[in-house]
Write a protein that holds these residues in place. Structure first.
Motif, PDB file in Angstrom:
ATOM      1  N   THR A  44      -9.152 -12.683  18.225  1.00  0.00           N
ATOM      2  CA  THR A  44      -8.736 -11.405  17.637  1.00  0.00           C
ATOM      3  C   THR A  44      -9.944 -10.553  17.241  1.00  0.00           C
ATOM      4  O   THR A  44      -9.781  -9.499  16.640  1.00  0.00           O
ATOM      5  CB  THR A  44      -7.862 -11.623  16.383  1.00  0.00           C
ATOM      6  N   GLY A  45     -11.139 -11.008  17.577  1.00  0.00           N
ATOM      7  CA  GLY A  45     -12.337 -10.327  17.114  1.00  0.00           C
ATOM      8  C   GLY A  45     -12.809  -9.218  18.038  1.00  0.00           C
ATOM      9  O   GLY A  45     -12.426  -9.139  19.209  1.00  0.00           O
ATOM     10  N   TYR A  46     -13.644  -8.359  17.470  1.00  0.00           N
ATOM     11  CA  TYR A  46     -14.384  -7.383  18.266  1.00  0.00           C
ATOM     12  C   TYR A  46     -15.845  -7.482  17.855  1.00  0.00           C
ATOM     13  O   TYR A  46     -16.175  -7.356  16.668  1.00  0.00           O
ATOM     14  CB  TYR A  46     -13.893  -5.949  18.071  1.00  0.00           C
ATOM     15  N   LEU A  74     -15.252  -8.739  23.655  1.00  0.00           N
ATOM     16  CA  LEU A  74     -14.083  -9.573  23.390  1.00  0.00           C
ATOM     17  C   LEU A  74     -14.309 -10.996  23.891  1.00  0.00           C
ATOM     18  O   LEU A  74     -15.088 -11.230  24.817  1.00  0.00           O
ATOM     19  CB  LEU A  74     -12.847  -9.004  24.082  1.00  0.00           C
ATOM     20  N   VAL A  75     -13.587 -11.944  23.267  1.00  0.00           N
ATOM     21  CA  VAL A  75     -13.555 -13.340  23.718  1.00  0.00           C
ATOM     22  C   VAL A  75     -12.089 -13.736  23.765  1.00  0.00           C
ATOM     23  O   VAL A  75     -11.490 -14.059  22.737  1.00  0.00           O
ATOM     24  CB  VAL A  75     -14.337 -14.272  22.763  1.00  0.00           C
ATOM     25  N   THR A  76     -11.495 -13.704  24.941  1.00  0.00           N
ATOM     26  CA  THR A  76     -10.049 -13.889  25.041  1.00  0.00           C
ATOM     27  C   THR A  76      -9.644 -15.293  25.498  1.00  0.00           C
ATOM     28  O   THR A  76      -8.452 -15.597  25.537  1.00  0.00           O
ATOM     29  CB  THR A  76      -9.435 -12.868  26.023  1.00  0.00           C
ATOM     30  N   LEU A 120     -13.856  -3.627  11.108  1.00  0.00           N
ATOM     31  CA  LEU A 120     -14.300  -3.451  12.492  1.00  0.00           C
ATOM     32  C   LEU A 120     -14.499  -4.771  13.211  1.00  0.00           C
ATOM     33  O   LEU A 120     -14.615  -4.801  14.436  1.00  0.00           O
ATOM     34  CB  LEU A 120     -15.588  -2.628  12.543  1.00  0.00           C
ATOM     35  N   TYR A 121     -14.515  -5.881  12.475  1.00  0.00           N
ATOM     36  CA  TYR A 121     -14.627  -7.190  13.123  1.00  0.00           C
ATOM     37  C   TYR A 121     -13.407  -7.485  13.999  1.00  0.00           C
ATOM     38  O   TYR A 121     -13.487  -8.319  14.902  1.00  0.00           O
ATOM     39  CB  TYR A 121     -14.703  -8.326  12.089  1.00  0.00           C
ATOM     40  N   HIS A 122     -12.276  -6.831  13.707  1.00  0.00           N
ATOM     41  CA  HIS A 122     -11.031  -7.201  14.376  1.00  0.00           C
ATOM     42  C   HIS A 122     -10.274  -6.014  14.964  1.00  0.00           C
ATOM     43  O   HIS A 122      -9.115  -6.161  15.329  1.00  0.00           O
ATOM     44  CB  HIS A 122     -10.118  -7.959  13.406  1.00  0.00           C
ATOM     45  N   ILE A 123     -10.905  -4.854  15.064  1.00  0.00           N
ATOM     46  CA  ILE A 123     -10.232  -3.712  15.689  1.00  0.00           C
ATOM     47  C   ILE A 123     -10.731  -3.615  17.128  1.00  0.00           C
ATOM     48  O   ILE A 123     -11.832  -3.127  17.393  1.00  0.00           O
ATOM     49  CB  ILE A 123     -10.494  -2.407  14.911  1.00  0.00           C
ATOM     50  N   GLN A 124      -9.905  -4.089  18.049  1.00  0.00           N
ATOM     51  CA  GLN A 124     -10.325  -4.202  19.440  1.00  0.00           C
ATOM     52  C   GLN A 124     -10.147  -2.903  20.217  1.00  0.00           C
ATOM     53  O   GLN A 124     -10.721  -2.752  21.300  1.00  0.00           O
ATOM     54  CB  GLN A 124      -9.561  -5.340  20.116  1.00  0.00           C
ATOM     55  N   ASN A 125      -9.389  -1.983  19.676  1.00  0.00           N
ATOM     56  CA  ASN A 125      -9.140  -0.711  20.351  1.00  0.00           C
ATOM     57  C   ASN A 125     -10.159   0.338  19.893  1.00  0.00           C
ATOM     58  O   ASN A 125     -10.315   0.579  18.702  1.00  0.00           O
ATOM     59  CB  ASN A 125      -7.713  -0.249  20.030  1.00  0.00           C
TER      60      ASN A 125
END
Length: 266
Positions: free
Chosen positions: A190-192, A178-180, A117-122
């Motif tokens: 790539t984090g969430y 998000l941090v884009t 879940l650290y990297h699932i942005q959807n």
């Protein structure tokens, strides 16, 4: 985005992350401690996002039948090597946590989700991961879901660079998790980053009942240099203190990592 994520972890030393310093050791030690009463009677456990096997191998050594699911090929290779070196048997699958069709329904006592879940942005994909965990859990089974707090990350960005302290960067983090900006490394892009309430709501929305919610690191990251300088005896004393207070709701958002432990109804 997934290609950038895969590239980051292909070159990141995940093997040493949980053991290289006290402020990362406490994440592992707390997770193991908080899961102990659930894992003792368990027989089958699945880990989504097993990385190099720190948790999977630990539980295999305890006699559990472990299924380890990992997406990054380089981490899968390291996981296989580590399992062989430790002399443990794991059921290893290179796969995404959103689709573990190879694991039967109602077959697992515990599912660990300690990184995906650290990297699932959807949002839909985050829900799909929880749905898959629910599907494969036995009735009364346990899922443990780790997340990174967006409140902690706001402070971390300020510590990293004053250039990141802008309404745009902090507003985006606050509103979306998000941090884009290109001014951070791929881990952040790539984090969430979630809120404690959001993660509780996520598991509850899929029919799971929250059993525990803890601040995995507490406020230790804010005094990281001091925690890392502790002797082993002092570290153990700090760990025992931390375990006494880590379930206090007032600590949840300030902790780097949080852990929600939930149960599938009978």
């Amino acid at each position: 985005m997934q290609e950038e994520y895969m590239g980051y972890y292909a070159n990141f030393d995940e093997e040493q992350r949980l053991v290289c310093q006290n402020i990362t050791r406490i994440e592992f030690d707390t997770t193991i401690n908080q899961l102990e009463r659930f894992t003792q009677p368990a027989k089958k456990i699945t880990e989504f996002g097993a990385a190099t096997g720190r948790y999977s191998i630990y539980y295999a050594q305890k006699g559990l039948e472990v299924t380890a699911v990992e997406l990054v090929p380089e981490l899968v290779s390291q996981l296989e090597q580590n399992a062989a070196e430790q002399g443990v048997e794991l059921n290893i699958h290179e796969a995404n946590a959103t689709d573990v069709h190879f694991i039967p329904d109602n077959s697992q006592d515990i599912v660990l989700i300690l990184g995906p879940l650290y990297h699932i942005q959807n949002e839909d994909e985050r829900q799909t991961v929880i749905k898959e965990a629910y599907r494969i859990l036995k009735p009364n089974g346990i899922v443990a879901v780790a997340y990174i707090s967006r409140f902690f990350v706001a402070g971390l960005l300020a510590k990293m660079s004053h250039a990141l302290v802008t309404p745009q960067v902090l507003g985006e983090l606050h509103e979306t998790g998000l941090v884009t900006t290109k001014d951070v490394d791929p881990f952040f892009r790539t984090g969430y980053f979630a809120t404690p309430d959001e993660v509780e709501g996520l598991v509850q929305s899929e029919g799971l009942d929250v059993e525990k919610h803890v601040a995995t690191d507490g406020f230790g990251r804010y005094i990281g240099a001091e925690i890392n300088a502790l002797s082993e005896q002092e570290y153990q004393a700090w760990l025992q203190y931390h375990l006494m207070v880590c379930s206090k709701p007032s600590l949840l958002g300030s902790s780097n990592h949080g852990l929600v432990i939930a149960r599938k109804p009978e």
